[in-house]
Design a protein around this motif. Structure first.
Motif, PDB file in Angstrom:
ATOM      1  N   TRP A  13      -4.545  14.795 -12.272  1.00  0.00           N
ATOM      2  CA  TRP A  13      -3.467  14.497 -11.467  1.00  0.00           C
ATOM      3  C   TRP A  13      -3.168  12.916 -12.162  1.00  0.00           C
ATOM      4  N   TYR A  14      -3.826  11.678 -11.575  1.00  0.00           N
ATOM      5  CA  TYR A  14      -3.436  10.473 -12.075  1.00  0.00           C
ATOM      6  C   TYR A  14      -4.220  10.453 -13.732  1.00  0.00           C
ATOM      7  N   THR A  15      -5.423  11.077 -13.706  1.00  0.00           N
ATOM      8  CA  THR A  15      -5.929  10.876 -15.129  1.00  0.00           C
ATOM      9  C   THR A  15      -6.224  12.302 -15.361  1.00  0.00           C
ATOM     10  N   ALA A  35      -8.828   6.083   6.724  1.00  0.00           N
ATOM     11  CA  ALA A  35      -8.027   5.136   5.580  1.00  0.00           C
ATOM     12  C   ALA A  35      -6.649   4.690   6.051  1.00  0.00           C
ATOM     13  N   HIS A  36      -6.341   3.783   5.899  1.00  0.00           N
ATOM     14  CA  HIS A  36      -6.948   2.422   5.338  1.00  0.00           C
ATOM     15  C   HIS A  36      -7.124   1.358   6.311  1.00  0.00           C
ATOM     16  N   TYR A  37      -7.308   1.603   7.602  1.00  0.00           N
ATOM     17  CA  TYR A  37      -7.284   0.550   8.676  1.00  0.00           C
ATOM     18  C   TYR A  37      -8.196   1.115   9.802  1.00  0.00           C
ATOM     19  N   SER A  84     -14.267   8.742  -2.387  1.00  0.00           N
ATOM     20  CA  SER A  84     -13.596   8.363  -1.383  1.00  0.00           C
ATOM     21  C   SER A  84     -12.073   8.939  -1.263  1.00  0.00           C
ATOM     22  N   GLU A  85     -11.717   9.423  -2.274  1.00  0.00           N
ATOM     23  CA  GLU A  85     -10.390  10.157  -2.270  1.00  0.00           C
ATOM     24  C   GLU A  85     -10.361  10.968  -3.648  1.00  0.00           C
ATOM     25  N   TYR A  86      -9.653  12.261  -3.457  1.00  0.00           N
ATOM     26  CA  TYR A  86      -9.315  12.992  -4.451  1.00  0.00           C
ATOM     27  C   TYR A  86      -8.192  13.913  -3.893  1.00  0.00           C
ATOM     28  N   ILE A 102       7.362  10.777   1.145  1.00  0.00           N
ATOM     29  CA  ILE A 102       6.014  11.330   1.821  1.00  0.00           C
ATOM     30  C   ILE A 102       5.098  11.634   0.718  1.00  0.00           C
ATOM     31  N   ASN A 103       3.737  11.099   1.153  1.00  0.00           N
ATOM     32  CA  ASN A 103       2.735  11.477   0.186  1.00  0.00           C
ATOM     33  C   ASN A 103       2.170  13.000   0.673  1.00  0.00           C
ATOM     34  N   GLN A 104       2.183  13.788  -0.302  1.00  0.00           N
ATOM     35  CA  GLN A 104       2.049  15.199  -0.190  1.00  0.00           C
ATOM     36  C   GLN A 104       0.553  15.662  -0.530  1.00  0.00           C
ATOM     37  N   LYS A 105      -0.300  14.791  -0.348  1.00  0.00           N
ATOM     38  CA  LYS A 105      -1.584  15.360  -0.985  1.00  0.00           C
ATOM     39  C   LYS A 105      -2.402  15.960   0.337  1.00  0.00           C
ATOM     40  N   GLY A 106      -1.855  15.828   1.562  1.00  0.00           N
ATOM     41  CA  GLY A 106      -2.247  16.291   2.647  1.00  0.00           C
ATOM     42  C   GLY A 106      -2.841  18.068   2.645  1.00  0.00           C
ATOM     43  N   MET A 150     -12.573  -3.192   1.379  1.00  0.00           N
ATOM     44  CA  MET A 150     -11.512  -3.244   0.392  1.00  0.00           C
ATOM     45  C   MET A 150     -11.098  -1.871  -0.123  1.00  0.00           C
ATOM     46  N   ASN A 151      -9.806  -1.698  -0.698  1.00  0.00           N
ATOM     47  CA  ASN A 151      -9.492  -0.663  -1.304  1.00  0.00           C
ATOM     48  C   ASN A 151      -8.671  -0.802  -2.554  1.00  0.00           C
ATOM     49  N   GLU A 152      -9.261  -0.447  -3.813  1.00  0.00           N
ATOM     50  CA  GLU A 152      -8.461  -0.524  -5.104  1.00  0.00           C
ATOM     51  C   GLU A 152      -7.946  -2.044  -5.320  1.00  0.00           C
ATOM     52  N   ILE A 153      -8.722  -2.789  -5.181  1.00  0.00           N
ATOM     53  CA  ILE A 153      -8.521  -4.175  -5.048  1.00  0.00           C
ATOM     54  C   ILE A 153      -7.864  -4.798  -6.321  1.00  0.00           C
ATOM     55  N   ALA A 157       0.777  -1.413   0.086  1.00  0.00           N
ATOM     56  CA  ALA A 157       0.019   0.073   0.067  1.00  0.00           C
ATOM     57  C   ALA A 157       0.867   1.343   0.117  1.00  0.00           C
ATOM     58  N   ASP A 158       0.426   2.321  -0.199  1.00  0.00           N
ATOM     59  CA  ASP A 158       0.889   3.649  -0.374  1.00  0.00           C
ATOM     60  C   ASP A 158       1.025   4.241   1.059  1.00  0.00           C
ATOM     61  N   PHE A 159       1.608   3.317   2.113  1.00  0.00           N
ATOM     62  CA  PHE A 159       1.986   4.256   3.242  1.00  0.00           C
ATOM     63  C   PHE A 159       2.870   3.197   4.097  1.00  0.00           C
ATOM     64  N   GLY A 216       7.758   4.286  -0.406  1.00  0.00           N
ATOM     65  CA  GLY A 216       7.990   4.167  -2.078  1.00  0.00           C
ATOM     66  C   GLY A 216       7.705   5.116  -2.693  1.00  0.00           C
ATOM     67  N   ARG A 217       7.415   6.523  -1.921  1.00  0.00           N
ATOM     68  CA  ARG A 217       7.069   7.691  -2.883  1.00  0.00           C
ATOM     69  C   ARG A 217       8.068   8.377  -3.116  1.00  0.00           C
ATOM     70  N   GLN A 218       8.028   9.060  -4.351  1.00  0.00           N
ATOM     71  CA  GLN A 218       9.172  10.052  -4.718  1.00  0.00           C
ATOM     72  C   GLN A 218       8.467  11.159  -5.464  1.00  0.00           C
ATOM     73  N   ALA A 231     -11.499  14.146   1.262  1.00  0.00           N
ATOM     74  CA  ALA A 231     -10.230  14.573   0.363  1.00  0.00           C
ATOM     75  C   ALA A 231      -9.131  13.812   0.709  1.00  0.00           C
ATOM     76  N   TRP A 232      -8.278  13.263  -0.154  1.00  0.00           N
ATOM     77  CA  TRP A 232      -7.013  12.494   0.062  1.00  0.00           C
ATOM     78  C   TRP A 232      -5.930  13.571   0.287  1.00  0.00           C
ATOM     79  N   ASN A 233      -5.304  13.743   1.433  1.00  0.00           N
ATOM     80  CA  ASN A 233      -5.365  13.324   2.668  1.00  0.00           C
ATOM     81  C   ASN A 233      -5.722  14.486   3.758  1.00  0.00           C
TER      82      ASN A 233
HETATM   83  C1  GCB Z   1      -5.006   5.698  -3.888  1.00  0.00           C
HETATM   84  C2  GCB Z   1      -4.821   5.139  -2.884  1.00  0.00           C
HETATM   85  C3  GCB Z   1      -4.124   5.823  -1.519  1.00  0.00           C
HETATM   86  C4  GCB Z   1      -3.014   6.491  -2.228  1.00  0.00           C
HETATM   87  C5  GCB Z   1      -3.619   7.617  -3.162  1.00  0.00           C
HETATM   88  C6  GCB Z   1      -2.201   8.385  -3.859  1.00  0.00           C
HETATM   89  O1  GCB Z   1      -5.884   5.911  -4.577  1.00  0.00           O
HETATM   90  O2  GCB Z   1      -5.901   4.512  -2.117  1.00  0.00           O
HETATM   91  O3  GCB Z   1      -3.696   4.515  -0.797  1.00  0.00           O
HETATM   92  O4  GCB Z   1      -2.333   6.962  -1.179  1.00  0.00           O
HETATM   93  O5  GCB Z   1      -4.092   6.891  -4.182  1.00  0.00           O
HETATM   94  O6  GCB Z   1      -1.837   9.340  -3.208  1.00  0.00           O
HETATM   95  O7  GCB Z   1      -2.035   7.899  -4.773  1.00  0.00           O
END
Ligand code: GCB
Length: 857
Positions: free
Chosen positions: A472-474, A335-337, A499-501, A564-568, A397-400, A147-149, A556-558, A546-548
């Motif tokens: 972003w991704y799309t 999320a996610h636990y 559930s996330e954006y 750090i996942n910087q979507k905060g 389940m998340n993005e299974i 997972a991304d954490f 794993g993030r760069q 909102a994520w997050n």
């Molecule tokens: C997602 C995941 C979440 C990630 C997020 C992201 O869809 O559910 O765990 O952290 O995207 O930032 O890419």
């Protein structure tokens, strides 16, 4: 209030005494800790993780293995007649407990509580040794697989000793001591309350006393059951219940006591809050709470914190949720636990509706053990948290299918097998959810892919959450509404929410011309405004998260801050970003006004250009007063009042006033045209290849956005903005070694011919910042999107550098000389009679430059 009891009522024949009530005490402090295979041990306090630092370091994998905790505890003689337990609120992820070297029990799963009885292993009136082994190694049979954490290892939540009488409410098992309070029917007029549990060692000598108090502490129900048997189940009704909602988070309290009828001693006691509310998710009208529609708007939240990993004290959990409430949210997805038990208490108290979920993420193992562990986690989550009125969704389940979709060459048969086992597991989890609690909604979160629809997995839960990253991704923020409408049309009976954006952002990156993937706060704002508008205008949308809430650790993030996942909406240390104040202005009841740009107080503009100022305001009109002199008024659109103000060079005091609230900021205006003139006072720093300013928080230096050269000024000639891949607008999404100025190095100009400064005669120091961006992608990251076919270009990019015609670097080969993705700073001291021209001459490949600083000596 009506009592539905057939049992005999005992009206206080005995007055219970408190002497042997349940004792709960933490045993958090003073553990000897060591990692398996390492000889060192140290003393630690719990909450503790061994990954708080190493998950954020270059070149080291964070330690995933076994940690051993050991501690001596004294057990008094008089506990012989009592029952003793250890309660873990959470330890990640496999735990084994030993008392005096004897095995006491074990638990699998990092995010739920568990209780282990140790009564029979204790030496009384003596010292006892507790040894706890916790292992966070990857295990194919335990979710989450990936997972991304970060999967920080350790006893990262409180650990307690619980001491009861020999007869007591059941403490072991998936409930971890929770007794179930349900409110199967609730209306304005009446709420049915049921209470069930188990008693260990029931006896004729015991009676069970219950008391329910209303939100003001008045007793609304009191009852005594003359005998106890192993299982009990009691129902009552509350008339005219004070309903729970985000605006009125009314909580009732239930107290249960097991009392010895001879001595009057309380053998055990249990207290829990609960609330009365009803709700539904309607595919046309959205979410309905207590009969009224309510759009759920809020955020997701991870449980870790800067420098602490997941080992955070309750006070920080409380602070987070208070901030989430203060920004006007009514909704949170843990999320996610499942998170700390304190989290759900605070959500009950503050009035936040909750989606909580188990960590079945990205991928499923087709094994009996994986399925069983998932089901167990779900049982534990539901049975432990069921009394919380804040919880309305059970997620599982998340993005299974994301691993399956992003694994390029997975054979079709393997894909089919993955889909099959995922659907089987989803069915099991759905059935178990409904078996344990049919009063709440089941939910799963999907990524943007039609496979969830075509396989039918999206038809299993009650509600669907889409994790949607348009812009972003799309591509294209504006495509969100279209996507939602299509889904709604195709699946009209399916209640949906987002559930996330949200994009990544970095408060060090500031611009007035935001673009996707530039990590600017301005782009984050643009994206969130667009999402809010598109969801709010659609009645059928249940809501959005909102994520997050906060930036969080992900090894794993760069992005622009490593790992750090910087979507905060706020930074990892919870310092708010601009966007947090925007939500507050848009959603909170309390009036607020805020001038955006906490980190954008120094502006570098062309003479004659106006300064853009955005004010977030809860009210429709905003006044801005400049230097206590000139007043401008504007209407806010989407709670943003935009001003474009001509300002002279120098410092200006800007006050924004709206509906009795005021916020002020000092803006320092610099004309770019004058920078060269001022060189003897201030160096010039340019963020080459970027349309954003980079604010170095450590040195205070501002690296201004790049510009093309024009006469009597400065700028680049030739080349183009470096792009790692097509859908990213600029830069390299890679960690850069040996620097903390990652964004500065990540953006660059490739194929640059020269950089010119029309400086007067003098002595100058020139600093050139650069890095070799190309790398061999070792593993394609699903979070860094798509088509990264990167190559190690060692030897393929070689160039000379000349300053005013003089060769200062020959055959510079960044990859070979310094290594790829490594910060390189080259400094030169030069004399010039007039002007500085830095030439980049290709030997092979395209010259590259990330930053330049000119200092007058
Ligand atoms: C997602 C995941 C979440 C990630 C997020 C992201 O869809 O559910 O765990 O952290 O995207 O930032 O890419």
């Amino acid at each position: 209030m009506k009592k539905l009891f057939s049992t005999i009522l005992l009206f206080f024949l005995f007055h219970p005494v408190a002497s042997s009530q349940r004792l709960i005490k933490t045993i958090n402090s003073g553990w000897e800790f060591s990692l398996e295979g390492q000889n060192k041990s140290k003393t630690v306090n719990i909450p503790h993780t061994w990954n708080a630092k190493d998950a954020f370091k270059d070149d080291t994998e964070y330690f995933r293995g076994k940690g051993i905790y050991q501690k001596e505890i004294s057990i008094p003689e008089n506990w012989k007649d009592r029952s003793v337990f250890i309660k873990f609120e959470g330890a990640n992820q496999e735990t084994k407990v030993y008392v005096n070297d004897q095995f006491a029990g074990e638990h699998i799963g990092g995010y739920t509580s568990f209780v282990i009885e140790i009564s029979n292993l204790l030496e009384f009136e003596d010292k006892n040794i507790l040894r706890i082994e916790v292992d966070n190694s990857h295990n194919n049979d335990i979710p989450p697989l990936e997972a991304d954490f970060n999967f920080y290892g350790g006893i990262y939540r409180d650990i307690e000793l619980v001491v009861t009488g020999k007869s007591h409410f059941k403490l072991t098992g998936p409930e971890a001591g929770n007794l179930l309070i349900k409110t199967p029917e609730v209306s304005q007029k009446i709420a049915t309350v049921s209470f069930q549990g188990e008693i260990v060692n029931p006896s004729k000598e015991l009676y069970l006393q219950l008391e329910i108090t209303d939100p003001l502490g008045n007793i609304v129900f009191k009852n005594t059951q003359s005998e106890t048997s192993e299982k009990f189940s009691i129902r009552t009704e509350i008339t005219n219940p004070q309903l729970w909602s985000p605006d009125t988070p009314n909580l009732y309290q239930l107290k249960a006591e097991l009392i010895d009828r001879n001595s009057g001693e309380i053998q055990d006691s249990y207290i829990s809050k609960f609330g009365c509310r009803w709700f539904e998710a309607n595919p046309e009208k959205g979410f309905i709470l207590n009969g009224k529609p309510i759009k759920l708007i809020g955020a997701n939240r991870h449980q870790d914190f800067d420098n602490m990993g997941n080992a955070v004290p309750n006070s920080l959990h409380r602070k987070d949720y208070q901030m989430i409430k203060d920004m006007g949210s009514n909704f949170i997805r843990t999320a996610h636990y499942p998170q700390d038990s304190e989290v759900y208490k605070i959500c009950d108290k503050l009035g936040l509706l909750v989606w909580t979920e188990i960590p079945v993420i990205n991928d499923v193992t087709d094994s009996e053990a994986y399925h069983q562990n998932s089901v167990n986690m779900l049982r534990e989550q539901i049975l432990q948290l069921q009394n919380h009125p804040s919880i309305v969704f059970w997620g599982y389940m998340n993005e299974i299918f994301i691993r399956l979709v992003f694994t390029g060459n997975m054979p079709e048969a393997d894909k089919a097998a993955k889909i099959k086992t995922s659907i089987e597991l989803a069915r099991k989890l759905e059935a178990e959810t409904k078996k344990l609690d049919s009063s709440r909604l089941s939910v799963m979160a999907l990524h943007d892919n039609n496979l969830y629809n075509t396989t039918g997995i999206a038809d299993i839960p009650d509600v669907i959450g889409w994790n949607l990253y348009f812009g972003w991704y799309t591509q294209g923020l504006e495509n969100l509404g279209k996507f939602l409408d299509e889904q709604h049309k195709k699946y009209p009976d399916r209640p949906i929410l987002i559930s996330e954006y949200g994009p990544g952002s970095d408060s060090r990156i500031q611009t007035n011309t935001p673009k996707p993937w530039d990590y600017s706060e301005a782009y984050q704002l643009k994206s969130h405004v667009s999402y809010l508008n598109q969801v709010i205008e659609r009645d059928y949308m249940i809501g959005m998260a909102a994520w997050n809430f906060a930036d969080f650790g992900s090894s794993g993030r760069q992005d622009s801050r490593p790992y750090i996942n910087q979507k905060g909406l706020v930074n990892f240390d919870r310092e708010p970003k601009d966007i947090y104040y925007y939500y507050k202005a848009r959603l909170a009841k309390e009036n607020s006004v805020f001038i955006a740009g906490g980190n954008f107080e120094h502006r570098f503009i062309e003479e004659g250009d106006s300064v853009n100022i955005k004010v977030f305001s809860s009210s429709p009109e905003v006044d801005v007063i400049i230097d206590d002199n000139e007043k401008l008024t504007t209407k806010a659109i989407d709670h943003i009042a935009s001003f474009s103000i001509p300002l002279s060079e120098g410092t200006h005091l800007i006050k924004a006033i709206s509906n009795g609230k005021e916020h002020q900021r000092k803006l320092q205006i610099n004309f770019r045209d004058n920078l060269i003139e001022r060189l003897s006072a201030k160096p010039i720093q340019v963020n080459i290849g970027s349309h954003s300013d980079f604010i170095d928080e450590e040195t205070g230096e501002i690296w201004i956005s790049d510009q093309e050269y024009f006469k009597n000024n400065f700028g680049f000639t030739g080349g183009k903005v470096y792009q790692q891949s097509e859908n990213k607008f600029q830069g390299s999404a890679s960690n850069i070694k040996l620097t903390t100025k990652e964004p500065l190095y990540q953006t660059m100009r490739e194929g640059i011919n020269k950089y010119t400064f029309d400086v007067p005669k003098g002595k100058y120091r020139i600093s050139l910042l650069m890095t070799e961006p190309n790398r061999k992608a070792s593993k394609q990251s699903i979070y860094n999107l798509g088509s990264e076919t990167l190559e190690n270009t060692e030897g393929s990019r070689i160039f000379d550098i000349l300053i005013n015609g003089k060769l200062v670097e020959s055959n510079l080969n960044l990859a070979a000389d310094y290594g790829i993705l490594t910060a390189v700073e080259l400094n030169y001291t030069v004399f010039t009679a007039t002007g500085l021209e830095i030439n980049f001459r290709s030997i092979s490949g395209e010259p590259i430059l990330s930053g330049i600083r000119i200092e007058k000596l």
